[in-house]
Design a protein around this motif. Structure first.
Motif, PDB file in Angstrom:
ATOM      1  N   VAL A  17      39.342  -1.248  38.950  1.00  0.00           N
ATOM      2  CA  VAL A  17      39.291  -2.778  38.370  1.00  0.00           C
ATOM      3  C   VAL A  17      38.484  -2.894  37.058  1.00  0.00           C
ATOM      4  CG1 VAL A  17      38.234  -5.112  39.178  1.00  0.00           C
ATOM      5  CG2 VAL A  17      39.205  -3.552  40.883  1.00  0.00           C
ATOM      6  N   THR A  18      38.964  -3.232  35.970  1.00  0.00           N
ATOM      7  CA  THR A  18      38.416  -3.177  34.677  1.00  0.00           C
ATOM      8  C   THR A  18      39.035  -4.212  33.878  1.00  0.00           C
ATOM      9  OG1 THR A  18      38.511  -1.913  32.869  1.00  0.00           O
ATOM     10  CG2 THR A  18      40.462  -1.454  34.305  1.00  0.00           C
ATOM     11  N   LYS A  19      38.180  -4.881  33.076  1.00  0.00           N
ATOM     12  CA  LYS A  19      38.562  -5.900  32.028  1.00  0.00           C
ATOM     13  C   LYS A  19      39.300  -5.525  30.994  1.00  0.00           C
ATOM     14  CE  LYS A  19      34.711  -6.026  28.884  1.00  0.00           C
ATOM     15  NZ  LYS A  19      33.738  -6.853  27.968  1.00  0.00           N
ATOM     16  N   ASP A  20      39.287  -4.113  30.743  1.00  0.00           N
ATOM     17  CA  ASP A  20      40.164  -3.712  29.632  1.00  0.00           C
ATOM     18  C   ASP A  20      41.225  -2.503  30.254  1.00  0.00           C
ATOM     19  OD1 ASP A  20      38.689  -4.758  27.541  1.00  0.00           O
ATOM     20  OD2 ASP A  20      37.046  -3.212  27.738  1.00  0.00           O
ATOM     21  N   LEU A  21      42.490  -3.074  30.459  1.00  0.00           N
ATOM     22  CA  LEU A  21      43.313  -2.209  31.060  1.00  0.00           C
ATOM     23  C   LEU A  21      43.470  -0.500  30.585  1.00  0.00           C
ATOM     24  CD1 LEU A  21      45.895  -2.181  32.995  1.00  0.00           C
ATOM     25  CD2 LEU A  21      47.391  -2.928  30.948  1.00  0.00           C
ATOM     26  N   GLU A  22      43.374  -0.568  29.278  1.00  0.00           N
ATOM     27  CA  GLU A  22      43.372   0.895  28.744  1.00  0.00           C
ATOM     28  C   GLU A  22      42.655   1.841  29.432  1.00  0.00           C
ATOM     29  OE1 GLU A  22      41.976   4.032  26.214  1.00  0.00           O
ATOM     30  OE2 GLU A  22      40.859   2.136  26.591  1.00  0.00           O
ATOM     31  N   ARG A  23      41.256   1.437  29.690  1.00  0.00           N
ATOM     32  CA  ARG A  23      40.348   2.257  30.609  1.00  0.00           C
ATOM     33  C   ARG A  23      40.954   2.850  31.798  1.00  0.00           C
ATOM     34  NH1 ARG A  23      37.641   1.991  26.002  1.00  0.00           N
ATOM     35  NH2 ARG A  23      36.126   0.417  25.845  1.00  0.00           N
ATOM     36  N   THR A 296      38.118   8.981  27.145  1.00  0.00           N
ATOM     37  CA  THR A 296      38.732   9.415  28.462  1.00  0.00           C
ATOM     38  C   THR A 296      40.267   9.354  28.544  1.00  0.00           C
ATOM     39  OG1 THR A 296      36.703   9.429  29.676  1.00  0.00           O
ATOM     40  CG2 THR A 296      38.858   9.740  30.983  1.00  0.00           C
ATOM     41  N   THR A 297      40.724   8.181  28.295  1.00  0.00           N
ATOM     42  CA  THR A 297      42.085   7.943  28.465  1.00  0.00           C
ATOM     43  C   THR A 297      43.053   8.606  27.556  1.00  0.00           C
ATOM     44  OG1 THR A 297      41.932   5.830  29.591  1.00  0.00           O
ATOM     45  CG2 THR A 297      44.015   6.015  28.499  1.00  0.00           C
TER      46      THR A 297
END
Length: 356
Positions: A17-23, A296-297
């Motif tokens: 669950v993250t506000k920034d999808l890229e993470r 990381t991504t």
């Protein structure tokens, strides 16, 4: 994909669950047993709206992680999974409380532990063994600081990616701070002329997995107006400017940090920023990010392009495996090239920034 993790996800699904999808895109593709809940948006909806593993929540304004966790669409989706495990980009006490109230199993290390290692003042106490690697520093209140004609670095206790780190190179800047925040506790240190390197590392049971070291692109205009803001990473140039002996010392520092974090119950990813001073050949610890670092991504996507050996795994895979408490095996996939750069918001030109 790292086989043990692939097998584990079938019985232990993870929802990021993250506000920034890229993470959460470290796999680079849909993986059975791994799901993402994030904000929608024009680009995100077009690129990822049809993927069944990604739940996009569309509201008038972007939701933070806490709001995403309590959204009806999230609750409805989680009920369709059998005993899902949740992870977030950065844990907080509020997120922990939400998970307790809703009986969600959160895999992230405790928010209190993360804060002790990341905060600029408390980390000094937590990492006494690394005393020699801290630049000549002092803990004091801003009101007690004096200008002696030599520039220095001032860091507020709470800061990340360069926010809250200031270069004091004249009396006027210091006087402004003293007038506004005379009682604020800060850490000051001498300014280091050199290069900053960073790596994504994972505490996995009794082992430490050190990611690929990258040169940290910092303060580059026009991508940012903050001289200490990180705007990118370059993995290809490290061998050219970081001597082999310094690289070995760098890894020694990371292992000591990982050991101290492990002793406090840490598991999963953490990042370090380490400065190399060519004039003296010394290394200095600048910052610890007790969470999944932003690069990381991209590092994982670069690793996915490498023809991996049977026991190879990306740094993102090591993070998930560590959080699931799988037995540590394999080796981090090495990369020799690749770089990324991002545009930061630059409406801060010529304005003094101090975090609340």
């Amino acid at each position: 994909m790292y086989t043990p993790l692939k097998k584990a996800l079938k019985n232990q699904p993870i929802v990021y669950v993250t506000k920034d999808l890229e993470r959460a895109l470290g796999f680079g593709k849909a993986i059975p047993g791994f799901f993402i809940i994030s904000n929608s948006g024009p680009f995100v909806k077009t690129a990822y709206g049809k993927r069944a593993d990604i739940v996009l929540i569309e509201e008038k304004t972007e939701l933070d992680t806490r709001e995403l966790l309590t959204h009806p669409k999230t609750k409805k989706f989680l009920k369709t999974l059998k005993k899902p495990h949740l992870i977030v980009f950065k844990n907080t006490k509020q997120i922990e409380q939400i998970c307790v109230e809703n009986h969600y199993e959160l895999l992230n290390p405790a928010a209190e532990t993360a804060a002790r290692f990341e905060e600029k003042i408390s980390q000094i106490r937590m990492l006494a063994r690394l005393e020699k690697y801290f630049p000549d520093y002092k803990i004091s209140t801003i009101g007690d600081l004096q200008w002696n004609g030599e520039k220095f670095i001032l860091q507020f206790n709470h800061s990340h990616t360069g926010a809250g780190t200031l270069l004091i190179d004249n009396r006027q800047i210091l006087d402004e701070l003293k007038n506004k925040f005379p009682k604020r506790e800060v850490r000051t240190a001498r300014y280091i002329e050199g290069y900053v390197f960073t790596s994504n590392n994972s505490v996995w049971a009794d082992k430490t997995f050190i990611g690929n070291i990258s040169f940290q692109i910092t303060g580059l205009r026009p991508f940012t107006d903050n001289p200490f803001a990180t705007v990118g990473n370059d993995w290809s140039i490290v061998k050219k400017i970081l001597p082999r002996t310094a690289e070995q010392e760098y890894k020694k520092m990371v292992n000591i940090i990982a050991e101290e974090m492990r002793n406090q119950g840490w598991r999963g990813l953490f990042g370090v920023d380490i400065a190399y001073e060519p004039k003296t050949g010394r290394l200095y610890l600048i910052e610890i990010n007790s969470r999944q670092p932003a690069s990381t991504t991209y590092e994982s996507l670069l690793q996915n392009k490498v023809v991996r050996k049977t026991n190879g795994l990306t740094i993102f895979e090591s993070h998930l495996a560590a959080l699931l408490r799988l037995p540590p095996t394999g080796k981090i996939i090495p990369i020799k090239s690749g770089a990324q750069i991002t545009q930061k918001v630059t409406d801060r030109v010529d304005k003094l920034f101090v975090p609340k």
